[in-house]
Design a protein around this motif. Structure first.
Motif, PDB file in Angstrom:
ATOM      1  N   GLU A 128       6.481  -7.739   9.412  1.00 33.55           N
ATOM      2  CA  GLU A 128       7.725  -9.079   8.333  1.00 33.55           C
ATOM      3  C   GLU A 128       7.295  -8.254   6.687  1.00 33.55           C
ATOM      4  N   ASP A 129       6.182  -8.278   6.008  1.00 37.18           N
ATOM      5  CA  ASP A 129       5.586  -8.665   5.311  1.00 37.18           C
ATOM      6  C   ASP A 129       5.142  -7.191   4.578  1.00 37.18           C
ATOM      7  N   TYR A 130       5.830  -6.249   5.172  1.00 39.86           N
ATOM      8  CA  TYR A 130       5.632  -5.118   4.347  1.00 39.86           C
ATOM      9  C   TYR A 130       6.108  -4.410   4.648  1.00 39.86           C
ATOM     10  N   PRO A 131       6.785  -3.380   3.278  1.00 45.81           N
ATOM     11  CA  PRO A 131       7.858  -2.239   2.992  1.00 45.81           C
ATOM     12  C   PRO A 131       7.520  -1.084   4.457  1.00 45.81           C
ATOM     13  N   LYS A 132       8.738  -0.700   5.451  1.00 40.45           N
ATOM     14  CA  LYS A 132       8.196   0.280   6.289  1.00 40.45           C
ATOM     15  C   LYS A 132       8.221   2.025   5.331  1.00 40.45           C
ATOM     16  N   PRO A 133       7.240   2.281   5.665  1.00 39.42           N
ATOM     17  CA  PRO A 133       6.866   3.632   5.646  1.00 39.42           C
ATOM     18  C   PRO A 133       7.782   4.707   5.529  1.00 39.42           C
ATOM     19  N   SER A 134       7.939   5.497   4.523  1.00 38.14           N
ATOM     20  CA  SER A 134       8.527   6.901   5.039  1.00 38.14           C
ATOM     21  C   SER A 134       7.292   8.023   5.158  1.00 38.14           C
ATOM     22  N   PHE A 135       8.182   9.035   5.625  1.00 38.78           N
ATOM     23  CA  PHE A 135       7.317   9.746   6.136  1.00 38.78           C
ATOM     24  C   PHE A 135       7.092  11.391   5.684  1.00 38.78           C
ATOM     25  N   SER A 136       8.183  11.304   4.768  1.00 38.25           N
ATOM     26  CA  SER A 136       8.455  12.846   3.869  1.00 38.25           C
ATOM     27  C   SER A 136       8.136  13.037   2.698  1.00 38.25           C
ATOM     28  N   HIS A 137       7.443  11.899   2.036  1.00 36.04           N
ATOM     29  CA  HIS A 137       7.325  12.471   0.446  1.00 36.04           C
ATOM     30  C   HIS A 137       5.701  12.274   0.165  1.00 36.04           C
ATOM     31  N   GLN A 138       5.670  13.227  -0.970  1.00 34.24           N
ATOM     32  CA  GLN A 138       4.612  13.580  -1.058  1.00 34.24           C
ATOM     33  C   GLN A 138       3.186  12.235  -1.107  1.00 34.24           C
ATOM     34  N   ARG A 139       2.326  12.299  -0.762  1.00 31.90           N
ATOM     35  CA  ARG A 139       1.424  11.752  -0.758  1.00 31.90           C
ATOM     36  C   ARG A 139       0.150  12.585  -2.568  1.00 31.90           C
ATOM     37  N   GLY A 140      -0.507  11.680  -3.013  1.00 38.56           N
ATOM     38  CA  GLY A 140      -0.963  12.688  -3.972  1.00 38.56           C
ATOM     39  C   GLY A 140      -2.148  11.943  -4.540  1.00 38.56           C
ATOM     40  N   HIS A 141      -2.880  10.898  -3.185  1.00 33.94           N
ATOM     41  CA  HIS A 141      -4.164  10.410  -3.528  1.00 33.94           C
ATOM     42  C   HIS A 141      -4.682   9.449  -2.456  1.00 33.94           C
ATOM     43  N   THR A 142      -6.125   9.769  -2.738  1.00 34.89           N
ATOM     44  CA  THR A 142      -6.881   8.537  -1.020  1.00 34.89           C
ATOM     45  C   THR A 142      -6.818   7.307  -2.351  1.00 34.89           C
ATOM     46  N   HIS A 143      -7.119   6.775  -1.073  1.00 32.16           N
ATOM     47  CA  HIS A 143      -8.000   4.618  -1.604  1.00 32.16           C
ATOM     48  C   HIS A 143      -9.237   4.169  -1.295  1.00 32.16           C
ATOM     49  N   PHE A 144      -9.380   3.362  -1.657  1.00 35.48           N
ATOM     50  CA  PHE A 144     -10.246   2.650  -1.362  1.00 35.48           C
ATOM     51  C   PHE A 144      -9.717   0.908  -1.073  1.00 35.48           C
ATOM     52  N   LEU A 145      -9.920   0.021  -0.106  1.00 33.71           N
ATOM     53  CA  LEU A 145      -9.989  -0.728  -0.904  1.00 33.71           C
ATOM     54  C   LEU A 145     -10.733  -1.886   0.196  1.00 33.71           C
ATOM     55  N   ALA A 146     -11.173  -3.073  -1.118  1.00 30.94           N
ATOM     56  CA  ALA A 146     -12.055  -3.789  -0.486  1.00 30.94           C
ATOM     57  C   ALA A 146     -12.841  -4.033  -1.961  1.00 30.94           C
ATOM     58  N   ASN A 147     -13.238  -5.154  -2.097  1.00 27.14           N
ATOM     59  CA  ASN A 147     -13.957  -5.824  -3.304  1.00 27.14           C
ATOM     60  C   ASN A 147     -15.116  -4.860  -3.320  1.00 27.14           C
ATOM     61  N   ALA A 148     -14.689  -4.237  -4.179  1.00 30.96           N
ATOM     62  CA  ALA A 148     -15.759  -2.834  -4.540  1.00 30.96           C
ATOM     63  C   ALA A 148     -17.274  -3.398  -5.444  1.00 30.96           C
ATOM     64  N   SER A 149     -17.589  -4.836  -5.717  1.00 33.31           N
ATOM     65  CA  SER A 149     -18.456  -5.791  -6.292  1.00 33.31           C
ATOM     66  C   SER A 149     -19.672  -5.398  -4.767  1.00 33.31           C
ATOM     67  N   TRP A 150     -19.324  -5.789  -3.780  1.00 35.46           N
ATOM     68  CA  TRP A 150     -19.787  -5.717  -2.048  1.00 35.46           C
ATOM     69  C   TRP A 150     -21.006  -4.154  -2.163  1.00 35.46           C
ATOM     70  N   ARG A 151     -22.129  -4.192  -1.785  1.00 36.35           N
ATOM     71  CA  ARG A 151     -22.464  -3.253  -2.328  1.00 36.35           C
ATOM     72  C   ARG A 151     -22.380  -2.345  -0.084  1.00 36.35           C
ATOM     73  N   VAL A 152     -21.991  -3.188   0.626  1.00 32.38           N
ATOM     74  CA  VAL A 152     -22.077  -2.702   1.883  1.00 32.38           C
ATOM     75  C   VAL A 152     -20.420  -2.224   2.315  1.00 32.38           C
ATOM     76  N   LYS A 153     -19.913  -1.921   1.107  1.00 29.90           N
ATOM     77  CA  LYS A 153     -18.572  -1.776   1.231  1.00 29.90           C
ATOM     78  C   LYS A 153     -18.587  -0.359   0.539  1.00 29.90           C
ATOM     79  N   ASN A 154     -19.388   0.103  -0.174  1.00 28.62           N
ATOM     80  CA  ASN A 154     -20.187   1.210  -0.587  1.00 28.62           C
ATOM     81  C   ASN A 154     -18.752   2.180  -1.139  1.00 28.62           C
ATOM     82  N   VAL A 155     -17.875   1.227  -2.568  1.00 26.98           N
ATOM     83  CA  VAL A 155     -17.244   2.365  -3.020  1.00 26.98           C
ATOM     84  C   VAL A 155     -18.229   3.542  -4.230  1.00 26.98           C
TER      85      VAL A 155
END
Length: 327
Positions: A128-155
């Motif tokens: 309920e805390d998230y919007p319901k996604p659409s599956f027909s739109h264009q997706r134009g990038h990838t993403h990294f989601l973590a604390n990038a200063s933590w080396r084990v996350k490997n940004v």
């Protein structure tokens, strides 16, 4: 059952706050199931569905547990004189020499097995805390989601993978200029850094992303970013460490320690269906299944039983960084 949830942080989480959001969702689901919930949390917290008590770090935790509480859910090990039945959730990877409490519960099967335990509850999300996604739109990038200063996350690995596949990368959880990593400056223009973001900004970036790049260099206990990304229709490309083989099925992602293999899979990311990724997350990682999992352990400790027959402890002394092939 009256359950006290202790976590020394402010709730609700206004930006990222992984554990803060998990305990919030757990408390909300437990109240919806008919249980009474109280939070013992940091000053500044508020909650519309549960009593909020403010934790005083200068006093013993044991002295701050009200008599009317039946069972306590902890995010830290209990003091020796703890007055109530309790369950202690281990969120990270303890030191190899650390002997854990017998009422410890882990956040994935792999996490438990690596500590000689079978007790675990997968983290769940309140969708309920998230919007319901659409599956027909264009997706134009990838993403990294973590604390990038933590080396084990490997940004750094995520940046390399995106660059090799000629894909744009949105980094959530870090900045282009970072002194915590011994002065890291990332000049690549295919990468955009957004810092620690939450709410609408994060949801929009996830919704327009093809995949989460998650080449972690440690045994990830769970990985909330994985479930969030899947729910928003993103496939997962990562390393086969910790809980990832347990969570990332072949239908929704690909795991390898080879940067080249991950980059090649990213070039063919269209083979993964965003709708299937969404449905898998929606059906598997719910706050209700999390609450049901914890309820069985609450009932166990209320009956006087220990969750683990012996105190859990890491089976191996893992290297600081696990193998990763930069081809």
């Amino acid at each position: 059952m009256h359950i006290l949830i202790f976590h020394n942080a402010v709730i609700p989480a206004l930006e990222y706050g992984g554990t803060e959001r998990v305990v919030w969702w757990l408390g909300k689901e437990l109240t919806q199931m008919g249980h009474r919930v109280s939070f013992l949390v940091a000053k500044g917290s508020e909650c519309p569905f549960a009593e909020v008590l403010f934790y005083n770090p200068e006093l013993s935790l044991s002295l701050q547990i009200p008599d009317y509480i039946d069972v306590v859910h902890l995010s830290i090990p209990p003091p020796e004189d703890f007055p109530k039945p309790y369950v202690y959730t281990v969120h990270g990877n303890p030191r190899a020499d650390e002997v854990l409490d017998q009422n410890a519960v882990f956040v994935s099967k792999n996490h438990a097995e690596r500590h000689n335990s079978t007790a675990y509850v997968l983290n769940g999300i309140d969708f309920e805390d998230y919007p319901k996604p659409s599956f027909s739109h264009q997706r134009g990038h990838t993403h990294f989601l973590a604390n990038a200063s933590w080396r084990v996350k490997n940004v750094k690995g995520a940046i390399h993978i995106a660059k090799k596949a000629n894909e744009k990368l949105a980094v959530m959880g870090g900045h282009r200029l970072n002194f915590k990593m011994g002065f890291r400056f990332t000049p690549d223009r295919h990468v955009r850094f957004y810092g620690m973001v939450g709410g609408r900004v994060k949801f929009d970036l996830l919704h327009r992303s093809k995949a989460l790049l998650f080449p972690v260099l440690w045994h990830e206990p769970f990985g909330l970013a994985i479930v969030e990304s899947l729910y928003m229709g993103c496939s997962i490309l990562g390393t086969p460490y910790g809980s990832l083989p347990e969570i990332v099925t072949p239908e929704v992602g690909f795991l390898s320690i080879s940067e080249n293999e991950l980059a090649e899979k990213l070039k063919n990311i269209a083979q993964f269906d965003p709708k299937i990724c969404h449905e898998y997350a929606r059906d598997t990682f719910t706050s209700r299944q999390m609450a049901l999992g914890y309820l069985q352990y609450f009932e166990m400790v209320l009956s006087g039983k220990k969750i683990n027959s012996v105190a859990p402890k890491a089976l191996f002394d893992y290297p600081k960084f696990l193998p990763y092939e930069v081809n």
